[in-house]
Design an enzyme around this catalytic site. Structure first.
Site, short mmCIF file in Angstrom:
data_model
loop_
_atom_site.label_atom_id
_atom_site.label_comp_id
_atom_site.label_asym_id
_atom_site.label_seq_id
_atom_site.Cartn_x
_atom_site.Cartn_y
_atom_site.Cartn_z
N PHE A 11 0.81 -1.22 0.00
CA PHE A 11 0.00 0.00 0.00
C PHE A 11 0.85 1.28 0.00
CE2 PHE A 11 -2.28 2.77 3.34
CZ PHE A 11 -2.87 3.59 2.39
N ASP A 33 10.65 -6.51 -3.42
CA ASP A 33 9.45 -6.96 -2.70
C ASP A 33 9.32 -8.47 -2.84
OD1 ASP A 33 6.56 -5.27 -1.87
OD2 ASP A 33 6.52 -7.47 -2.08
N SER A 85 2.27 -6.25 8.19
CA SER A 85 1.73 -4.98 8.69
C SER A 85 0.36 -5.08 9.38
CB SER A 85 1.62 -3.98 7.53
OG SER A 85 0.60 -4.40 6.64
N THR A 125 5.99 3.13 12.90
CA THR A 125 4.58 3.39 13.16
C THR A 125 4.36 4.00 14.54
OG1 THR A 125 2.48 2.24 13.57
CG2 THR A 125 4.45 0.94 13.87
N ASP A 126 3.25 4.72 14.69
CA ASP A 126 2.90 5.27 16.00
C ASP A 126 2.56 4.17 17.00
OD1 ASP A 126 0.43 4.50 14.95
OD2 ASP A 126 -0.54 6.44 15.21
N GLU A 127 2.29 2.95 16.49
CA GLU A 127 1.90 1.87 17.41
C GLU A 127 3.01 1.49 18.38
OE1 GLU A 127 -0.39 -1.38 15.96
OE2 GLU A 127 -1.36 -0.16 14.43
N TYR A 153 2.75 -7.34 16.44
CA TYR A 153 3.12 -6.44 15.34
C TYR A 153 3.88 -5.23 15.87
CZ TYR A 153 2.67 -2.50 12.15
OH TYR A 153 2.94 -1.38 11.40
N LYS A 157 7.84 -4.00 15.34
CA LYS A 157 8.25 -2.71 14.76
C LYS A 157 9.13 -1.95 15.76
CE LYS A 157 7.09 -1.10 11.32
NZ LYS A 157 7.68 -1.21 9.95
N LEU A 193 -9.13 -1.46 8.10
CA LEU A 193 -10.48 -0.96 8.38
C LEU A 193 -11.18 -0.29 7.18
CD1 LEU A 193 -12.69 -0.38 10.63
CD2 LEU A 193 -11.69 1.90 10.73
N ASN A 252 -13.64 4.67 15.29
CA ASN A 252 -13.91 3.68 14.24
C ASN A 252 -15.36 3.72 13.78
OD1 ASN A 252 -11.27 2.84 14.47
ND2 ASN A 252 -11.75 1.11 15.82
P1 NAD Z 1 1.40 -3.65 3.26
O1 NAD Z 1 1.12 -4.86 4.07
O2 NAD Z 1 0.34 -3.08 2.38
O3 NAD Z 1 2.67 -3.93 2.33
C1 NAD Z 1 3.81 -4.59 2.77
C2 NAD Z 1 4.67 -4.94 1.55
O4 NAD Z 1 5.88 -5.55 2.03
C3 NAD Z 1 4.02 -5.93 0.59
O5 NAD Z 1 4.23 -5.53 -0.74
C4 NAD Z 1 4.75 -7.25 0.88
O6 NAD Z 1 4.83 -8.11 -0.24
C5 NAD Z 1 6.13 -6.72 1.27
N1 NAD Z 1 6.87 -7.67 2.13
C6 NAD Z 1 6.41 -8.32 3.23
N2 NAD Z 1 7.37 -9.12 3.72
C7 NAD Z 1 8.47 -8.96 2.93
C8 NAD Z 1 9.78 -9.50 2.94
N3 NAD Z 1 10.17 -10.39 3.86
N4 NAD Z 1 10.65 -9.10 1.98
C9 NAD Z 1 10.28 -8.21 1.02
N5 NAD Z 1 9.04 -7.69 0.96
C10 NAD Z 1 8.16 -8.04 1.91
O7 NAD Z 1 1.92 -2.55 4.30
P2 NAD Z 1 1.70 -0.97 4.33
O8 NAD Z 1 0.43 -0.67 5.01
O9 NAD Z 1 2.00 -0.41 3.00
O10 NAD Z 1 2.86 -0.56 5.34
C11 NAD Z 1 4.18 -0.28 4.89
C12 NAD Z 1 5.06 0.07 6.06
O11 NAD Z 1 4.53 1.20 6.73
C13 NAD Z 1 5.16 -1.03 7.11
O12 NAD Z 1 6.48 -1.08 7.56
C14 NAD Z 1 4.22 -0.59 8.22
O13 NAD Z 1 4.66 -1.06 9.46
C15 NAD Z 1 4.35 0.92 8.12
N6 NAD Z 1 3.17 1.70 8.55
C16 NAD Z 1 1.93 1.45 8.03
C17 NAD Z 1 0.86 2.24 8.40
C18 NAD Z 1 -0.53 2.02 7.84
O14 NAD Z 1 -1.47 2.69 8.27
N7 NAD Z 1 -0.73 1.15 6.88
C19 NAD Z 1 1.05 3.29 9.30
C20 NAD Z 1 2.33 3.52 9.81
C21 NAD Z 1 3.38 2.73 9.41
O1 TDX Z 2 -12.69 -5.38 10.61
C1 TDX Z 2 -12.20 -4.51 11.35
N1 TDX Z 2 -12.99 -3.94 12.30
C2 TDX Z 2 -12.54 -2.99 13.17
O2 TDX Z 2 -13.29 -2.51 14.03
C3 TDX Z 2 -10.84 -4.06 11.24
C4 TDX Z 2 -9.93 -4.66 10.21
C5 TDX Z 2 -10.40 -3.10 12.13
N2 TDX Z 2 -11.21 -2.60 13.07
C6 TDX Z 2 -10.68 -1.58 14.01
C7 TDX Z 2 -9.41 -1.95 14.73
C8 TDX Z 2 -8.69 -0.62 14.89
O3 TDX Z 2 -9.15 0.02 16.08
O4 TDX Z 2 -10.34 -0.43 13.21
C9 TDX Z 2 -9.14 0.19 13.68
C10 TDX Z 2 -8.13 0.20 12.55
O5 TDX Z 2 -7.73 -1.14 12.34
P1 TDX Z 2 -6.63 -1.53 11.23
O6 TDX Z 2 -7.06 -0.99 9.91
O7 TDX Z 2 -6.36 -2.99 11.37
O8 TDX Z 2 -5.38 -0.64 11.68
P2 TDX Z 2 -4.55 -0.55 13.06
O9 TDX Z 2 -4.67 -1.76 13.88
O10 TDX Z 2 -4.91 0.77 13.69
O11 TDX Z 2 -3.04 -0.49 12.48
C11 TDX Z 2 -2.75 0.33 11.33
O12 TDX Z 2 -2.13 1.54 11.68
C12 TDX Z 2 -0.80 1.50 12.11
C13 TDX Z 2 -1.88 -0.43 10.31
O13 TDX Z 2 -2.49 -1.65 9.97
C14 TDX Z 2 -0.49 -0.64 10.83
O14 TDX Z 2 0.32 -1.27 9.84
C15 TDX Z 2 0.09 0.69 11.19
O15 TDX Z 2 1.34 0.53 11.79
#
Ligand code: NAD
Ligand code: TDX
Length: 339
Positions: A11, A33, A85, A125-127, A153, A157, A193, A252
């Site tokens: 993503f 990737d 992730s 991540t903020d987590e 998770y 991180k 979500l 949420n």
């Molecule tokens: P995502 O799950 O959509 O994508 C992860 C990608 O990494 C995929 O393309 C997957 O194929 C690749 N990958 C997984 N394992 C691998 C490996 N061993 N070697 C090479 N490639 C690999 O994740 P995202 O939501 O795009 O998140 C990207 C980064 O940002 C992560 O490090 C996540 O912790 C961080 N992050 C995400 C969010 C969020 O809201 N999604 C917020 C803050 C930080």
């Molecule tokens: O089906 C659902 N129902 C629901 O209530 C899902 C998938 C989530 N939720 C809730 C859980 C969380 O409170 O929604 C909120 C958001 O959930 P996610 O989308 O799973 O995100 P979160 O757990 O907050 O983590 C995300 O933000 C920080 C990303 O997945 C992480 O990769 C990032 O680091």
């Protein structure tokens, strides 16, 4: 300038690649990737075969493959998005999270040292800060907030972040870390979500809200995150951590109701299901440092960003329908069946 972007078929990584190729016409981007379930090569189809882009399928834990790529490309910068992730998956099966998120980061940093890479950027991540109480809106995560993780998770991180800072201090690795809040936007895998609720609503399926849905997340449009990372790469100080977030806290349940409204679907689709184990209550980022030191501010207002995102999922049905009709169905049954 050659940048290796790991996890670029996911993503945020794919959005980052699109952003960088547009913003810097003289940059070459190499995407590494593994293409796990979350990686999607079709996302990168529009740039495949372009002279300033290369895709390589490899695992960041595979030392030999990573070394071979660095030897060939001699990257100036490495940006590490590659990770497992999804919090819910980490609760079911933590092992792969430790493997990829911690040991994979170590392999990348060892290889950066070997080839004298000028910057290693870790996308965190903020987590890693744990959660905040709902009744203390004055409390926000700053870069000084202690690490205090809740899920496998977030622990993985946080482990990676500690290792990055250790490599900086011990070996002088020129590293930076960014810790961003929840992202939303195009190409997000429909286990998270917002895309999950959009896809289910469009298919008139139940919308599974964990518990009461009162948990709060701080939402940022993905392009604002990409712009912040670009800024850190160009003007950030090595050894520093930067929080990224746009003061956009939402419950949420309010997000899900908004999606129903935008799609003209009834709120009766909302189904409250068993809560996530160890569920973090509230995340909220204080972005003062990146604002005052680097001049970053979010540009997308949530009201506009969510509409744009919903429009994207409406206009790109084949992208997510291919996902939700495949292996994802087993995942969905396992996670939500009888919940
Ligand atoms: P995502 O799950 O959509 O994508 C992860 C990608 O990494 C995929 O393309 C997957 O194929 C690749 N990958 C997984 N394992 C691998 C490996 N061993 N070697 C090479 N490639 C690999 O994740 P995202 O939501 O795009 O998140 C990207 C980064 O940002 C992560 O490090 C996540 O912790 C961080 N992050 C995400 C969010 C969020 O809201 N999604 C917020 C803050 C930080
Ligand atoms: O089906 C659902 N129902 C629901 O209530 C899902 C998938 C989530 N939720 C809730 C859980 C969380 O409170 O929604 C909120 C958001 O959930 P996610 O989308 O799973 O995100 P979160 O757990 O907050 O983590 C995300 O933000 C920080 C990303 O997945 C992480 O990769 C990032 O680091």
């Amino acid at each position: 300038m050659t940048i290796i972007v790991t996890g670029g078929a996911g993503f945020i990584g794919s959005n980052f690649i699109f952003y960088m190729l547009k913003a810097h016409l003289d940059y070459r981007i190499v995407c590494l990737d593994k293409l796990t379930y979350a990686g999607n090569l079709s996302t990168l189809a529009p740039i495949m075969g372009k002279a300033d882009f290369r895709f390589v399928r490899a695992d960041i834990c595979d030392r030999e493959a990573v070394d071979g790529l660095f030897a060939e490309e001699k990257p100036d910068i490495v940006v590490n998005f590659a990770a497992e992730s999804h919090v819910d998956r980490s609760i079911e099966d933590p092992g792969i999270f430790l493997q990829t998120n911690i040991l994979g980061t170590q392999v990348l940093m060892d290889t950066c040292r070997k080839y004298g890479v000028k910057r290693f950027h870790q996308v965190s991540t903020d987590e890693v800060y744990g959660d905040l109480p709902l009744d203390r809106p004055d409390m926000l995560f700053t870069e000084e907030t202690p690490i205090h993780t809740s899920s496998p998770y977030s622990a993985s991180k946080a482990g990676a972040d500690l290792l990055v800072m250790a490599y900086h201090r011990t070996y002088g690795l020129p590293a930076t870390i960014s810790r961003c809040s929840n992202n939303y936007g195009p190409y997000q895998f429909p286990e998270k979500l917002i895309p999950l609720m959009i896809a289910n609503a469009l298919n008139d399926k139940p919308l599974p809200v964990y518990g009461e849905g009162l948990n709060v997340r701080d939402w940022l449009y993905v392009e604002d995150h990409c712009r912040a990372i670009d800024l850190i790469l160009r003007s950030g100080k090595v050894g520093e951590i930067y929080n990224i977030g746009g003061h956009n806290e939402m419950r949420n349940i309010d997000i899900v109701r908004l999606i129903c409204k935008e799609l003209g679907k009834p709120e009766s689709l909302i189904t409250h299901v068993t809560d996530r184990k160890g569920h973090d209550m509230r995340y909220a980022i204080d972005p003062t440092k990146i604002h005052t030191e680097l001049g970053w501010l979010p540009e997308m207002r949530f009201e506009d960003g969510i509409k744009k995102t919903i429009r994207w999922y409406l206009d790109n049905r084949p992208w997510w329908e291919k996902i939700v009709t495949g292996e994802y169905q087993n995942y969905y049954r396992k996670m939500y069946g009888g919940r």
